[in-house]
Scaffold this active site. Structure first.
Site, PDB file in Angstrom:
ATOM      1  NE  ARG A 197      -1.303   2.474   2.800  1.00  0.00           N
ATOM      2  CZ  ARG A 197      -0.780   3.523   3.420  1.00  0.00           C
ATOM      3  NH1 ARG A 197      -0.750   4.851   2.642  1.00  0.00           N
ATOM      4  NH2 ARG A 197      -0.382   3.658   4.618  1.00  0.00           N
ATOM      5  CG  ASP A 198       3.379   4.324   3.220  1.00  0.00           C
ATOM      6  OD1 ASP A 198       3.852   4.865   2.227  1.00  0.00           O
ATOM      7  OD2 ASP A 198       3.327   4.534   3.967  1.00  0.00           O
ATOM      8  CG  HIS A 251       7.689   7.960   6.418  1.00  0.00           C
ATOM      9  ND1 HIS A 251       7.460   7.771   5.020  1.00  0.00           N
ATOM     10  CD2 HIS A 251       6.585   7.448   6.816  1.00  0.00           C
ATOM     11  CE1 HIS A 251       6.270   7.401   4.698  1.00  0.00           C
ATOM     12  NE2 HIS A 251       5.450   7.241   5.880  1.00  0.00           N
ATOM     13  CB  CYS A 310       2.796  10.977   2.061  1.00  0.00           C
ATOM     14  SG  CYS A 310       0.996  11.603   2.140  1.00  0.00           S
ATOM     15  CG  ASN A 366       6.915   3.416   4.935  1.00  0.00           C
ATOM     16  OD1 ASN A 366       6.083   3.656   5.689  1.00  0.00           O
ATOM     17  ND2 ASN A 366       6.778   3.332   3.533  1.00  0.00           N
TER      18      ASN A 366
END
Length: 304
Positions: A19-20, A212, A243, A252
């Site tokens: 996802r991220d 992060h 993001c 991350n």
């Protein structure tokens, strides 16, 4: 707790690369995501954020959320979750069979408007609707507090704003909380202060962190969080992520590097480090560029 460092015996590591990690990458075939998912599960990861049910026009890399979700039942013993940004996204996720959901509320209006198109108070007001949808499906809602320490638009986030948001989120039905260091500015002392404040306000609610590594403080802050008794930590294979709605937000903390740190200080993650490094190499091939994994470049200190 164990050892001189006062660390827990184990943590619950949540892998967020699908996802991220992929949300800022160019869209890729669902089959490639599933290949990476196979590798992550083979490496022992048992909590995986699989996708996000958000606007395909805003995050085209995750437009195949329902297709990814359709394959999740093929994996046994894995807790899958998905991120949503609205009650509509929650309904889509539940319809696709994903009932463990994360809903993001920004602690600043600047980031909330960039990320969700609405003020923070408006986003917070929808927690009850999201939680209601999830509860009726027998699932669980986690509220991730974005820009919990600093916002790229509004500057430092007042701790009292985070505490108020967290308290209201729990009152509205959130069963878990997660503090998001969206642009990678937190340091150990600031971590300790905010964790203590949120715990005082929401003492019975499980609290995790999403870090992060933008300024190289990710592992130091992860270690501090574990010393504070935080057991739920997010990480992304190879340090993938960032993001798209927060200028300057980089990847991350890397799953394999967090797993390496944990092994070296006696904290169990349930993962196989060699298999994690194989997953990083696969992720590099899938995204088509080198990833920021120092451990992949240097290798494990143990050669057996």
């Amino acid at each position: 707790m164990t050892g001189a460092l006062g660390l827990p015996r184990s943590i619950r590591l949540r892998e967020v690369s699908l996802r991220d990690g992929l949300q800022i990458e160019a869209p890729m075939p669902t089959s490639a995501k599933l290949e990476l998912l196979d590798a992550l599960v083979a490496a022992g990861l048992r909590r995986i954020e699989a996708t996000a049910f958000v606007s395909p026009s805003a995050v085209p890399a995750l437009a195949d959320a329902a297709e990814v979700a359709a394959h999740l039942s093929e994996y046994q013993g894995v807790e899958f979750s998905a991120l949503v940004a609205s009650p509509g996204g929650a309904r889509r996720a539940v319809d696709a069979g994903v009932t463990s959901l994360e809903y993001v509320v920004s602690a600043s209006d600047g980031h909330s408007r960039a990320n969700a198109g609405r003020a923070s108070a408006e986003a917070l007001a929808r927690v009850a609707d999201v939680a209601g949808i999830v509860n009726r499906a027998g699932g669980r809602t986690e509220v991730i507090v974005a820009v919990a320490w600093d916002c790229p638009f509004d500057g430092p986030t007042p701790p009292e704003a985070v505490v108020s948001l967290a308290r209201r989120a729990v009152e509205s039905g959130a069963e878990r909380l997660c503090l998001g260091d969206t642009i990678g500015t937190v340091t150990p002392g600031r971590m300790a202060d905010l964790v203590a404040a949120v715990r005082q306000a929401c003492p019975t609610t499980p609290l995790g962190v999403h870090l992060h590594d933008t300024r190289g403080m990710g592992m130091a802050t992860a270690l501090a969080a574990m010393q504070l008794g935080v057991l739920d930590l997010d990480a992304s294979i190879g340090g993938l992520g960032g993001c798209p709605f927060a200028p300057g937000a980089s990847g991350n903390i890397a799953t394999e590097e967090l797993a390496y740190l944990c092994r070296e200080v006696g904290v169990e993650t349930g993962t196989d480090l060699a298999a994690l490094l194989e997953a990083v190499a696969l992720a590099e091939r899938i995204v088509g560029r080198p990833l920021e994994s120092r451990l992949l470049r240097a290798g494990d200190r143990r050669r057996d």
